[in-house]
Design a protein around this motif. Structure first.
Motif, short mmCIF file in Angstrom:
data_model
loop_
_atom_site.label_atom_id
_atom_site.label_comp_id
_atom_site.label_asym_id
_atom_site.label_seq_id
_atom_site.Cartn_x
_atom_site.Cartn_y
_atom_site.Cartn_z
N GLN A 287 5.69 23.16 -79.32
CA GLN A 287 6.19 23.38 -77.87
C GLN A 287 5.87 21.69 -77.12
OE1 GLN A 287 6.52 27.02 -75.43
NE2 GLN A 287 7.88 26.18 -77.05
N TYR A 288 7.16 21.58 -76.09
CA TYR A 288 7.09 20.14 -75.41
C TYR A 288 7.30 20.44 -74.16
CZ TYR A 288 7.57 17.99 -80.13
OH TYR A 288 7.37 17.67 -81.38
N ASP A 289 6.92 19.48 -73.16
CA ASP A 289 7.21 19.83 -71.91
C ASP A 289 8.82 19.58 -71.60
OD1 ASP A 289 4.50 20.17 -70.94
OD2 ASP A 289 4.30 18.08 -71.32
N LYS A 324 8.20 24.46 -73.44
CA LYS A 324 7.30 25.10 -72.84
C LYS A 324 7.88 25.95 -71.45
CE LYS A 324 3.33 22.05 -73.80
NZ LYS A 324 2.65 21.10 -73.16
N GLY A 327 9.19 24.10 -68.46
CA GLY A 327 9.65 22.64 -68.68
C GLY A 327 10.94 22.42 -68.46
#
Ligand code: SAH
Length: 390
Positions: A287-289, A324, A327
């Motif tokens: 997961q990434y912002d 995320k 995000g």
């Protein structure tokens, strides 16, 4: 002068301002115009429409350069046009690096000139404009006294016009690896070997649009080319940035660009096929912002548009799943075949399949040094979208 007589029953497109005359719109040709000759275009009842360049081998045998009956097409015409292009860029605030000539949108069909500070890169994509290269070079010399001019005509579309693919110097030779400034950052640009003209100037405003959403964020970028968006993200305060591109040369240049800006500790690039890697990482639950995507066009022809739609949908679906909750997805599409409404539909489909709700943060096009002519679809090509993924 040789004349091209339009059919009586054609759409009023050409008369209303579109510069392209297709072969099936021509009723007759008076005289024997040579390839690349300047011809006059008239309606079926011989009313003057304009003057343009001719290529019998092309599916678009005429492209109109002027609608002013008094105006001759000569070296001075091109000098006046280049000056007008420069005036527009100065008025709209694109002076250091800009697309100086954006083809049809500047009344110079199939001509691209990018300005990188004191250096210029030219593409002449049709026979009729290619012939005027010496006049165009002379005009650039007169207006800008550039440090160098380079030709990037290594593009397949030229073959449709019976032109060879070629690249090289149009001025005295110079070091073609240069450094440009953008939004306070520096970027290596390889004018001779980079993609297209070396650098994607059209995203220069959009790169600033990520400023606030990337602060303290973990960022994944795919299709990064030389890392411009990712380096902006690191500069704007991202905690960590990883960029992926399939081209080894692009990845090397991107890492060099990160170093050039002293951002190498927070921003780095790897060679990868984004389709495979994103799929894998979705499976692994990464997961990434912020996820940023700027894929290539996927198709250049209407016949294979479905391929582009599928490609955009797939990659955006995967990208969205990696964001995320709360995000952001930053996503672009650079083909004019996918018009803005269709692009939004594709993103909506991706969101539905990813079972995520999205809301639009901003939706933009290319920077204003690439102006849009509403009647010419191909001048509106870039879509740049930021959505929050809830
Ligand atoms: N965002 C860049 C421009 C990206 S151009 C900028 O603003 O400068 C598209 C990039 O996608 C190219 O560098 C190309 O090498 C890369 N690319 C094409 N197919 C790819 C794939 N399957 N995986 C990763 N990168 C790919």
């Amino acid at each position: 002068m040789e004349r091209i007589i339009l059919k009586r029953k054609i759409a009023p497109r050409v008369v209303n301002g579109h510069p392209w005359v297709f072969s099936n719109e021509i009723e007759a040709i008076e005289g024997e115009p040579q390839p690349a000759a300047i011809v006059e275009v008239v309606t079926h009842d011989k009313k003057f429409v304009g003057r343009g360049y001719f290529n019998p081998q092309s599916q678009i045998p005429v492209r109109i350069l002027t609608r002013n009956r008094e105006e001759q097409i000569d070296a001075d015409f091109f000098l006046r046009k280049i000056k007008a292009c420069w005036e527009y860029r100065k008025h709209t605030g694109y002076t250091e690096n800009c697309r100086l000539v954006f083809g049809e949108a500047d009344g110079l069909p199939q001509l691209i000139i990018d300005k990188f500070n004191d250096y210029f890169v030219i593409q002449t994509l049709a026979l009729g404009i290619d012939r005027w290269k010496p006049a165009l070079v002379a005009a650039l010399q007169e207006v800008f006294s550039p440090k160098g001019i380079y030709e990037r005509n290594d593009v397949p579309v030229r073959e449709l016009e019976g032109l060879p693919q070629q690249k090289g110097f149009l001025s005295a030779p110079f070091e073609t690896r240069i450094i440009i400034q953008e939004n306070g950052l520096q970027f290596h640009v390889d004018l001779a070997n980079g993609q297209k003209t070396g650098y994607f100037l059209d995203q220069q405003d959009n790169r600033r649009a990520i400023q606030h959403i990337v602060k303290d964020a973990t960022v994944l970028g795919a299709f990064t080319y030389t890392g411009t968006f990712e380096i902006h993200a690191a500069h704007y305060g991202a905690k960590s940035v990883l960029g992926l591109d399939i081209s080894k040369l692009a990845v090397e240049q991107a890492n060099e660009n990160a170093r050039l800006n002293g951002l190498q500790d927070r921003c780095h690039f790897e060679e990868a096929n984004a389709f495979d890697v994103l799929k894998q990482w979705v499976k692994e639950g990464k997961q990434y912002d912020v996820v940023m995507l700027d894929p290539p066009a996927f198709t250049k022809s209407r016949a294979t548009i479905q391929k582009a739609i599928t490609g955009y949908k797939e990659i955006n679906l995967r990208g969205m799943k990696l964001v995320k909750p709360g995000g952001f997805l930053v996503t672009s599409s650079c083909t004019n075949l996918v018009h803005p409404e269709l692009f939004l539909e594709i993103i909506a489909m991706a969101a539905k399949d990813a079972r995520r709700k999205i809301r639009q943060v901003c939706f933009q096009t290319q920077s204003s040094d690439h102006p849009v002519i509403w009647e010419m679809e191909n001048t509106q090509y870039l879509k740049f979208l930021i959505v929050q993924v809830l």
